[in-house]
Write a protein that holds these residues in place. Structure first.
Motif, PDB file in Angstrom:
ATOM      1  N   ASP A 246      46.883 -73.412  -3.620  1.00  0.00           N
ATOM      2  CA  ASP A 246      47.786 -72.364  -3.148  1.00  0.00           C
ATOM      3  C   ASP A 246      47.677 -72.282  -1.633  1.00  0.00           C
TER       4      ASP A 246
ATOM      5  N   TYR B 122      42.060 -74.076  -7.081  1.00  0.00           N
ATOM      6  CA  TYR B 122      41.885 -73.456  -8.391  1.00  0.00           C
ATOM      7  C   TYR B 122      41.605 -74.522  -9.438  1.00  0.00           C
TER       8      TYR B 122
ATOM      9  N   ASP C 284      42.541 -74.197 -13.142  1.00  0.00           N
ATOM     10  CA  ASP C 284      43.140 -73.370 -14.191  1.00  0.00           C
ATOM     11  C   ASP C 284      42.352 -73.532 -15.489  1.00  0.00           C
TER      12      ASP C 284
ATOM     13  N   ASP D 263      56.925 -74.740  -8.735  1.00  0.00           N
ATOM     14  CA  ASP D 263      55.791 -75.420  -9.364  1.00  0.00           C
ATOM     15  C   ASP D 263      56.112 -76.857  -9.731  1.00  0.00           C
TER      16      ASP D 263
ATOM     17  N   LYS E 245      44.960 -77.164  -8.879  1.00  0.00           N
ATOM     18  CA  LYS E 245      46.035 -76.413  -8.232  1.00  0.00           C
ATOM     19  C   LYS E 245      45.595 -75.978  -6.850  1.00  0.00           C
TER      20      LYS E 245
ATOM     21  N   HIS F 234      52.937 -66.782  -0.787  1.00  0.00           N
ATOM     22  CA  HIS F 234      52.133 -67.833  -1.403  1.00  0.00           C
ATOM     23  C   HIS F 234      53.026 -68.967  -1.895  1.00  0.00           C
ATOM     24  N   TRP F 235      52.512 -70.204  -1.742  1.00  0.00           N
ATOM     25  CA  TRP F 235      53.207 -71.376  -2.278  1.00  0.00           C
ATOM     26  C   TRP F 235      52.202 -72.177  -3.104  1.00  0.00           C
ATOM     27  N   PRO F 236      52.304 -72.116  -4.443  1.00  0.00           N
ATOM     28  CA  PRO F 236      51.365 -72.840  -5.306  1.00  0.00           C
ATOM     29  C   PRO F 236      51.846 -74.266  -5.575  1.00  0.00           C
ATOM     30  N   TYR F 237      50.900 -75.191  -5.652  1.00  0.00           N
ATOM     31  CA  TYR F 237      51.223 -76.587  -5.904  1.00  0.00           C
ATOM     32  C   TYR F 237      50.315 -77.124  -7.007  1.00  0.00           C
ATOM     33  N   SER F 238      50.900 -77.556  -8.105  1.00  0.00           N
ATOM     34  CA  SER F 238      50.137 -78.131  -9.201  1.00  0.00           C
ATOM     35  C   SER F 238      49.773 -79.573  -8.871  1.00  0.00           C
TER      36      SER F 238
ATOM     37  N   SER G  95      59.265 -69.415  -9.146  1.00  0.00           N
ATOM     38  CA  SER G  95      58.046 -70.163  -9.428  1.00  0.00           C
ATOM     39  C   SER G  95      58.265 -71.326 -10.389  1.00  0.00           C
TER      40      SER G  95
END
Length: 354
Positions: free
Chosen positions: A52, A97, A99, A244, A50, A63-67, A240
């Motif tokens: 961010d 990250y 996870d 995501d 991941k 924040h913009w999280p990207y899996s 989210s």
């Protein structure tokens, strides 16, 4: 249970106006944009799954999280558009990250300004050599485990050409805004698919005109229509689940119908058919309590959720995903008297999608 009630928020409204102002400015001069590329030498998904991207302007951070497991591939490209002249420096932090770790294992920081009238590219690198490495104050770890100044000079940026991202397998965005007032967002981001169309144009594509469906008209409140890329602002912070899974841009429209009925219509661009399908599958598994068939539609394409106060229809057509929440219809859990109304809405959206 659906993640939010669906009203367009004041924040979403402000972003919509910012987008319009940006478009107007582009008619007078070339757009000022910064495209952030994030890459890494770590293995996905065993070492990194991941990313961010955090952007701070005027003390406000988003924040913009990207899996990286199924939705995105490296390198990522995230577009940020200046909404007004002289937005000043912004701070961008890319964090990696693994996870379920709640703490980033690696990051790189850049303090950078826009180059007025130009689209420039900033490259950030999440290096395995930077894991657990500390740099001095005002420095950040980058490629090769080297510590460098966080401030980037204009000469360190490179001109951005969309073909560059396409050749690398990435897609850039242009819907986000950074302005002196602090409103900002990111444009489309991802690793595949076409460049995103303008969010305002996307909204107009799916917006229903008054009586396009007989008896239904847009609400009179000033926040009855939203189009943009900051979905967190558009749906009261419940974005989210969509972000995501590859959300790029969308629209939300509040409509009033016959017999005091109302509708919240959501249309969202996911860039590819596979991602829109994945979002629909997620909705089936997580948003629906009392599933019910929508006439003429197979459940692989559209399905309804019967509620005490009405019905929500979920569907996907092509690269887009849709939610139609019909309120004030009475209890639909035993007999869906208004499934035909949901079918009518979906028929119109399907036609617009093709």
């Amino acid at each position: 249970m659906h993640p939010s009630g669906g009203k367009v928020t004041a924040m979403g409204k402000r972003l919509f106006f910012a987008l319009l102002l940006t478009i107007g400015a582009c008619q007078a001069k070339q757009r000022t944009m910064l495209v952030v590329q994030v890459d890494s030498n770590m293995d996905v998904p065993t070492q990194l799954n991941k990313v961010d991207v955090a952007i701070t302007v005027n003390g406000i951070t988003k924040h913009w999280p990207y899996s990286l497991i199924s939705d995105y591939k490296l390198p990522l490209h995230v577009g940020v558009v200046e909404a007004s002249d002289g937005a000043g420096d912004i701070t961008i932090v890319a964090s990696g990250y693994l996870d379920p770790n709640s703490t980033a294992i690696v990051s790189e920081t850049a303090i950078v300004g826009f180059v007025e009238g130009d689209s420039m590219e900033l490259k950030l690198y999440l290096a395995s050599e930077c894991i657990a490495k500390a740099c001095d104050q005002n420095k950040t770890c980058t490629m090769g485990g080297n510590c460098r100044e966080t401030t980037r000079q204009p000469s360190e940026l490179t001109p951005f050409v969309s073909a560059t991202a396409a050749a690398a397998g990435g897609s850039s965005g242009s819907g986000g805004n950074v302005g002196a007032g602090g409103n900002f967002g990111t444009g489309g981001s991802g690793s595949s698919g076409p460049l995103p169309i303008d969010a305002t144009a996307f909204g107009q594509k799916y917006k229903l005109a008054d009586n396009e469906i007989s008896g239904w008209t847009q609400g009179s409140a000033s926040d009855s229509f939203w189009a943009g890329t900051d979905l967190f602002g558009g749906i009261d912070g419940a974005g989210s689940a969509y972000m995501d899974r590859g959300f790029r841009q969308g629209m939300i429209q509040n409509l009033n119908g016959p017999d005091s009925q109302s509708c919240v219509l959501r249309a969202m661009d996911f860039g590819t058919g596979d991602k829109a399908t994945a979002m629909y599958a997620y909705a089936q598994a997580n948003f629906i309590t009392n599933s019910i068939a929508i006439p003429t539609y197979d459940s692989s394409t559209a399905i309804g959720d019967a509620e005490i106060s009405g019905l929500t229809a979920f569907a996907h057509f092509g690269e887009s995903y849709f939610e139609v929440r019909l309120i004030g219809l009475g209890d639909q859990r035993t007999t869906c008297t208004e499934c035909s109304a949901a079918q009518t809405f979906l028929d119109h959206l399907k036609k617009k999608a093709n």
